[in-house]
Structures are given as structure tokens and as C-alpha cells.
Design a protein around this motif. Structure first.
Motif, short mmCIF file in Angstrom:
data_model
loop_
_atom_site.label_atom_id
_atom_site.label_comp_id
_atom_site.label_asym_id
_atom_site.label_seq_id
_atom_site.Cartn_x
_atom_site.Cartn_y
_atom_site.Cartn_z
N ASP A 115 32.16 -11.04 1.76
CA ASP A 115 33.19 -11.14 3.36
C ASP A 115 31.50 -11.23 4.07
O ASP A 115 30.47 -10.75 4.34
CB ASP A 115 32.99 -9.35 3.60
N CYS A 116 31.56 -12.12 5.19
CA CYS A 116 30.66 -12.38 6.04
C CYS A 116 31.25 -13.07 7.30
O CYS A 116 32.29 -13.17 7.56
CB CYS A 116 30.61 -14.17 5.70
N LYS A 117 30.49 -12.23 8.44
CA LYS A 117 31.03 -12.72 9.81
C LYS A 117 31.02 -13.95 10.16
O LYS A 117 30.01 -14.48 9.81
CB LYS A 117 29.92 -11.66 10.48
N PRO A 118 30.97 -14.50 11.68
CA PRO A 118 31.31 -15.62 11.49
C PRO A 118 29.60 -16.16 11.59
O PRO A 118 29.23 -17.42 11.68
CB PRO A 118 31.86 -16.36 13.17
N GLU A 119 28.74 -15.20 12.37
CA GLU A 119 27.29 -15.87 12.79
C GLU A 119 26.69 -15.88 11.32
O GLU A 119 25.73 -16.42 11.23
CB GLU A 119 26.63 -14.82 13.76
N VAL A 120 26.99 -15.58 10.28
CA VAL A 120 26.02 -15.36 9.06
C VAL A 120 26.71 -16.58 8.85
O VAL A 120 25.73 -17.25 7.87
CB VAL A 120 26.95 -13.79 7.80
N LEU A 121 28.04 -16.61 8.80
CA LEU A 121 28.28 -18.82 8.14
C LEU A 121 27.43 -19.44 9.25
O LEU A 121 27.28 -20.29 8.54
CB LEU A 121 30.22 -18.44 8.57
N ASP A 122 27.45 -19.40 10.42
CA ASP A 122 26.98 -20.48 11.16
C ASP A 122 25.21 -20.20 10.24
O ASP A 122 24.58 -21.28 10.48
CB ASP A 122 26.81 -19.63 12.66
N GLN A 123 24.66 -18.78 10.44
CA GLN A 123 23.40 -18.89 9.77
C GLN A 123 23.18 -19.83 8.41
O GLN A 123 22.08 -20.20 7.43
CB GLN A 123 22.74 -18.13 9.76
N PHE A 124 24.06 -19.65 7.62
CA PHE A 124 24.01 -20.20 6.38
C PHE A 124 24.13 -21.70 6.07
O PHE A 124 23.28 -22.42 5.85
CB PHE A 124 25.10 -19.68 5.89
N ALA A 125 24.33 -21.88 7.03
CA ALA A 125 24.67 -23.55 7.82
C ALA A 125 23.11 -24.33 8.12
O ALA A 125 22.71 -24.80 7.61
CB ALA A 125 25.17 -24.33 8.93
N GLU A 126 22.60 -23.22 8.68
CA GLU A 126 21.12 -23.78 9.34
C GLU A 126 19.90 -23.13 7.84
O GLU A 126 19.93 -24.40 7.70
CB GLU A 126 20.40 -22.61 9.86
N LEU A 127 19.66 -22.50 7.18
CA LEU A 127 19.52 -22.51 5.23
C LEU A 127 19.86 -23.59 4.49
O LEU A 127 19.12 -24.14 4.10
CB LEU A 127 19.88 -21.21 4.66
N GLY A 128 21.28 -23.57 4.76
CA GLY A 128 21.89 -25.15 3.58
C GLY A 128 21.42 -26.17 4.05
O GLY A 128 20.41 -26.96 2.83
#
Length: 316
Positions: free
Chosen positions: A149-162
Motif C-alpha cells: 500500500d502506498c500513499k500518493p506522496e510515496v508514489l511521487d517519490q518513487f518517480a524521483e528514485l526511478g
């Protein structure tokens, strides 16, 4: 450069791990030192098989083993002399540049969280994986299992890491980021996806191109695919099944062969203060070799430093 490998982790350990490490040692540059961590007498017995060269690896003794089914937190707490615990100790102390294991994934995540620890500013570390594209290239998908489960801000940070990972390891200058969703339209998806979309489209650190549907996963529409770990793990395992199904049916194809888990070998944990790579539990010697090669690429590309710079809003 020094790479530590958990010799006791995986369904076919230690034989497959030792053989794969030796294969990697013969293929890698001379300045890459490989360190097998595990029960020394067992490892040495395998190293002295005549077919193998023993000059390419060092052995560090770890008498305990964390089994695949053990509870991760309890196992790491109780088995401080296990191959995984000692591997993380080496990484934390800076004695190695990367640590690889095909063992207990949960223990590898716990070790990453509580030994080397998340980088400052990281909401949730993530497991990333490569995926093949029909044009012959590769992209990055995350998360593939660490965070169901991921909050929206976590998915946003995944985009930066990726994005940093795709730039550093795949040499993609301006990676296109797509949010895995059930439709291309901005308002599609559940509430988490809709809210994540709003964050992604205004994030100036990434090149967000919108939603990506399942039918477009393996096209060249995006270079970085973002999703929660529940969705990502299903995509990953389903993708691996493509190769198995067609291989059993006698169908050989260069694109399909890219779905063979052995081709990549492992998945990095991004967002922690060290280079950590997790291999498949059923890793063969070839998969182990490629897992180690991926760890070497991560060290060479300085992806960890670049992620730190990105978190500090510095130029990457």
C-alpha cells in the motif's frame, strides 16, 4: 570495489551461489573483489572443486543461516551471526560497496531499514526491477513488492528514485515517467492513483507523461513505471511466467527471453544508505552472476550518491 554475496541465501544455496559468484569473478574486471559470506567450511569445500578458480573470491565466516520462511525481524534480531546480518554489517561499516542476497526478502528489507537505514527524506524504500521493451530497450518499474500500500506522496517519490536510477544505470538522459493505471485519462483509477497523478504532473524533478495502461507496459511509451508494490509484484511475476509458458511450449523469441528472471538476476532496494540487491529465491548460477553484475553497475554509476543529491535538490 568490493561486493559481498550471501552464500547461504536462496533455494539452491550454497552451491548455486558459489558457482554464480565464481562465474561473475571470471567475467568482471580484476579490481572487483567478491566476498562470499557464510559457513566457511561449506563454502571452502565448494571452492576447491577442481573446475573452479579459487583466486577470485574471499570468504567471511557466518555460522548462522536465516531460512526463507523465517520471520524477518525475529531472525535478524536473534541471528546476529547470520550471513545476512554480517553482510549488512560489512556494508554499514563501509567494508564493502554493495551487498547481494537471494535469501529471505523480508530479512533483506529489514536489514536495509535498520542496519544501513533509509536515506534522510525517504518516505519508503522501494524495490525496483527492469522490464523489457518491444524495441529492445529496458525500463524500470517500482515498487515490485516492498510496499503493498502506498500513499500518493510515496508514489511521487518513487518517480524521483526511478528517474535517477534510469539515468544512472540505463543511461537514459530524460526518463519518461508513467503511472500504472486502468486508463489514460487523468481522472481514472482509485483515489490514490488520482491524487498521485496530481502530484506527479507538477513535480519538476521528473518527466511525467501521464497514465500507462496494462497494454502499454512493454512498449516504448515510458521509461519508468510507477505503482504500489502489490500491483508491481503481480506485473513482475506475471511477466516472468511469459518466459516459462512459452519456453515449455518450445517457442523461442529474443523478446520473450528478456522475461527470464536470470537475464537481470536481481532487484535493487532504492532509498537506503547502501547498494543492496535482492535476487530471486530460485536463483541459478547464471542469475547470481547477473545479480552481482548489477551490483557492480550500481557502484560504478554512483547511483547512491546521485539519489542523495536528488533528495537534497542538487543537480543530478
Amino acid at each position: 570495489m568490493k561486493i559481498a554475496i550471501d552464500a547461504m541465501g536462496g533455494d539452491f544455496a550454497p552451491e548455486a551461489i558459489v558457482e554464480g559468484t565464481l562465474l561473475a569473478g571470471e567475467a568482471l574486471p580484476a579490481d572487483v573483489e567478491l566476498i562470499l559470506v557464510g559457513q566457511e567450511d561449506v563454502i571452502q569445500a565448494l571452492l576447491h572443486v577442481p573446475a573452479f578458480s579459487t583466486s577470485v573470491v574471499e570468504v567471511i565466516h557466518a555460522p548462522e543461516i536465516i531460512a526463507m520462511a523465517e520471520h524477518p525481524t525475529k531472525a535478524l534480531t536473534q541471528k546476529t551471526r547470520s550471513s545476512i546480518a554480517i553482510g549488512f554489517h560489512l556494508l554499514k561499516e563501509g567494508k564493502v560497496d554493495a551487498f547481494c542476497s537471494a535469501g529471505n526478502t523480508g530479512a533483506m528489507m529489514v536489514g536495509s531499514m535498520f542496519s544501513v537505514k533509509p536515506l534522510e527524506g525517504i518516505l519508503r524504500p522501494t524495490i525496483a526491477s527492469f522490464y523489457p521493451k518491444q524495441d529492445g530497450g529496458h525500463g524500470v518499474i517500482l515498487d515490485v513488492g516492498a510496499n503493498a500500500d502506498c500513499k500518493p506522496e510515496v508514489l511521487d517519490q518513487f518517480a524521483e528514485l526511478g528517474s535517477v536510477y534510469a539515468k544512472s544505470v540505463l543511461n537514459i538522459a530524460n526518463p519518461r515517467v508513467g503511472l500504472v493505471n486502468i486508463g489514460e485519462e487523468e481522472q481514472k483509477g482509485n483515489l490514490i492513483s488520482q491524487q498521485a497523478h496530481q502530484l506527479l504532473k507538477v513535480n519538476k524533478k521528473i518527466n511525467f507523461i501521464g497514465n500507462i495502461e496494462g497494454r502499454d507496459l512493454f512498449t516504448d511509451k515510458a521509461d519508468v513505471l510507477i505503482c504500489d508494490g502489490f500491483t508491481g509484484n503481480i506485473i513482475l511475476k506475471m511477466s516472468e511466467s511469459f518466459y516459462d509458458i512459452f519456453h515449455r511450449r518450445g517457442i523461442e523469441d529474443s523478446f520473450l527471453s528478456e522475461f527470464n528472471y536470470e537475464a537481470i538476476g536481481g532487484s535493487p532496494i532504492l532509498g537506503v544508505n547502501g547498494n543492496v540487491v535482492i535476487g530471486h529465491g530460485i536463483s541459478s548460477p547464471l542469475a547470481v552472476k547477473n545479480m552481482i553484475s548489477l551490483a557492480v553497475k550500481m557502484v560504478e554509476s554512483k547511483v547512491l550518491t546521485k539519489i542523495k543529491q536528488a533528495l537534497e535538490n542538487k543537480s543530478v
